[in-house]
Design a protein around this motif. Structure first.
Motif, PDB file in Angstrom:
ATOM      1  N   SER A  81       6.670   9.735   2.439  1.00 41.78           N
ATOM      2  CA  SER A  81       6.961   9.470   3.851  1.00 41.78           C
ATOM      3  C   SER A  81       6.451  10.569   4.773  1.00 41.78           C
ATOM      4  N   PHE A  82       6.169  11.758   4.218  1.00 43.56           N
ATOM      5  CA  PHE A  82       5.837  12.858   5.130  1.00 43.56           C
ATOM      6  C   PHE A  82       4.643  13.718   4.733  1.00 43.56           C
ATOM      7  N   GLU A  97      -0.617   5.032  -7.443  1.00 43.09           N
ATOM      8  CA  GLU A  97       0.792   5.206  -7.092  1.00 43.09           C
ATOM      9  C   GLU A  97       0.928   5.748  -5.665  1.00 43.09           C
ATOM     10  N   ILE A  98       0.062   6.663  -5.283  1.00 39.01           N
ATOM     11  CA  ILE A  98       0.096   7.193  -3.913  1.00 39.01           C
ATOM     12  C   ILE A  98      -0.161   6.053  -2.922  1.00 39.01           C
ATOM     13  N   LYS A 104       4.425   1.323   1.154  1.00 38.36           N
ATOM     14  CA  LYS A 104       5.868   1.148   1.384  1.00 38.36           C
ATOM     15  C   LYS A 104       6.331   1.866   2.633  1.00 38.36           C
ATOM     16  N   ASN A 105       5.687   2.978   2.932  1.00 41.53           N
ATOM     17  CA  ASN A 105       6.044   3.773   4.107  1.00 41.53           C
ATOM     18  C   ASN A 105       5.169   3.440   5.317  1.00 41.53           C
ATOM     19  N   ASN A 106       4.361   2.409   5.146  1.00 38.15           N
ATOM     20  CA  ASN A 106       3.532   1.939   6.245  1.00 38.15           C
ATOM     21  C   ASN A 106       2.625   3.022   6.823  1.00 38.15           C
ATOM     22  N   ARG A 107       2.022   3.810   5.919  1.00 40.29           N
ATOM     23  CA  ARG A 107       1.108   4.849   6.383  1.00 40.29           C
ATOM     24  C   ARG A 107      -0.071   5.008   5.422  1.00 40.29           C
ATOM     25  N   LYS A 144      -5.932   0.321   0.651  1.00 49.07           N
ATOM     26  CA  LYS A 144      -6.055   0.592   2.087  1.00 49.07           C
ATOM     27  C   LYS A 144      -5.178   1.746   2.552  1.00 49.07           C
ATOM     28  N   ASN A 145      -4.256   2.187   1.728  1.00 50.99           N
ATOM     29  CA  ASN A 145      -3.299   3.195   2.190  1.00 50.99           C
ATOM     30  C   ASN A 145      -3.545   4.601   1.660  1.00 50.99           C
ATOM     31  N   VAL A 146      -4.724   4.797   1.060  1.00 49.50           N
ATOM     32  CA  VAL A 146      -5.155   6.156   0.721  1.00 49.50           C
ATOM     33  C   VAL A 146      -6.565   6.383   1.271  1.00 49.50           C
TER      34      VAL A 146
END
Ligand SMILES: *Cc1c(COP(=O)(O)O)cnc(C)c1O
Length: 223
Positions: A81-82, A97-98, A104-107, A144-146
């Motif tokens: 999340s951070f 996994e990242i 999940k954290n929408n980032r 798409k999230n990394v």
């Protein structure tokens, strides 16, 4: 004890190379980190997930937390999340996994591939071939999230600067080759207290410095 003199000296050197400082605060207390924060430092590096989470909770939220140590897959969820940059991606499984936890954290989480450049057997990291396999994998396009933003490497712990320099050069050469095919590539993380000047000469743009600024680390690895 923080060396303010070293901090200013290093900051000035880095400015002339347009390189950024990751202040490696592992084993250092939140109050020591605050001291450096009050001098303007915003990027801090930690190598343990639990320690980073505890400090994240206690310290100002505009700190950019970089994970620089080996990361176990089952611990990604605690930092997703951070965390601002993960320097130590050393398997495709970890990257997946990242990506999952970032989603999940929408980032989107920025990552560096850690490349094994040292002679020591024990250091984690990918070979050049493994790194290229990850970067050219068709699966990566779906993730798409990394973002893979560059490379990290640690040179052999030796007084022999010829060895250290040639290891940094090999990482730099790999970076240049990959940068041509990977438009997101912009971070070359190399150099620590003992070898950051050589790293800068070899085109590092992010150094990870602990003991020169914070002093020797606590032997029992706690803060
Ligand atoms: C501890 C550590 C550093 C900083 O080491 P110093 O020698 O204290 O500057 C840099 N990079 C990684 C990956 C580390 O674990």
């Amino acid at each position: 004890m923080i060396s303010i003199d070293n901090f200013y000296k290093i900051t000035e050197e880095l400015n002339s190379y347009h390189a950024r400082l990751v202040a490696v605060s592992k084993t250092k207390s939140p109050s020591e980190i605050s001291e450096l924060y009050n001098l303007g430092q915003r990027i801090f590096g930690e190598n343990k997930v639990q320690e980073m989470c505890e400090k994240y909770n206690l310290l100002p939220k505009d700190i950019q937390w970089h994970l620089i140590g080996h990361l176990q897959t089952n611990k990604v969820k605690y930092i997703a999340s951070f965390v601002s940059l993960i320097h130590s991606v050393d398997s495709f499984k970890l990257l997946k996994e990242i990506n999952k936890q970032a989603l999940k954290n929408n980032r989107t989480i920025s990552c560096l591939l850690q490349i094994h450049i040292a002679r020591e057997e024990t250091k984690f990291g990918l070979s050049e071939t493994e790194a290229i396999e990850i970067l050219t994998s068709s699966e990566l396009i779906q993730m798409k999230n990394v973002t893979i933003s560059g490379l990290m490497g640690m040179a052999t712990l030796t007084e022999n600067t010829t060895i250290v320099r040639s290891e940094f050069q090999s990482l730099k050469n790999l970076f240049v080759r990959l940068e041509h095919v990977n438009p997101m590539f912009n971070i070359l993380s190399m150099g620590m207290s003992s070898d950051y000047q050589i790293a800068l000469q070899e085109d590092s743009n992010m150094v990870r410095i602990g003991s020169l600024i914070f002093g020797e680390r606590n032997k029992n690895n706690s803060y």
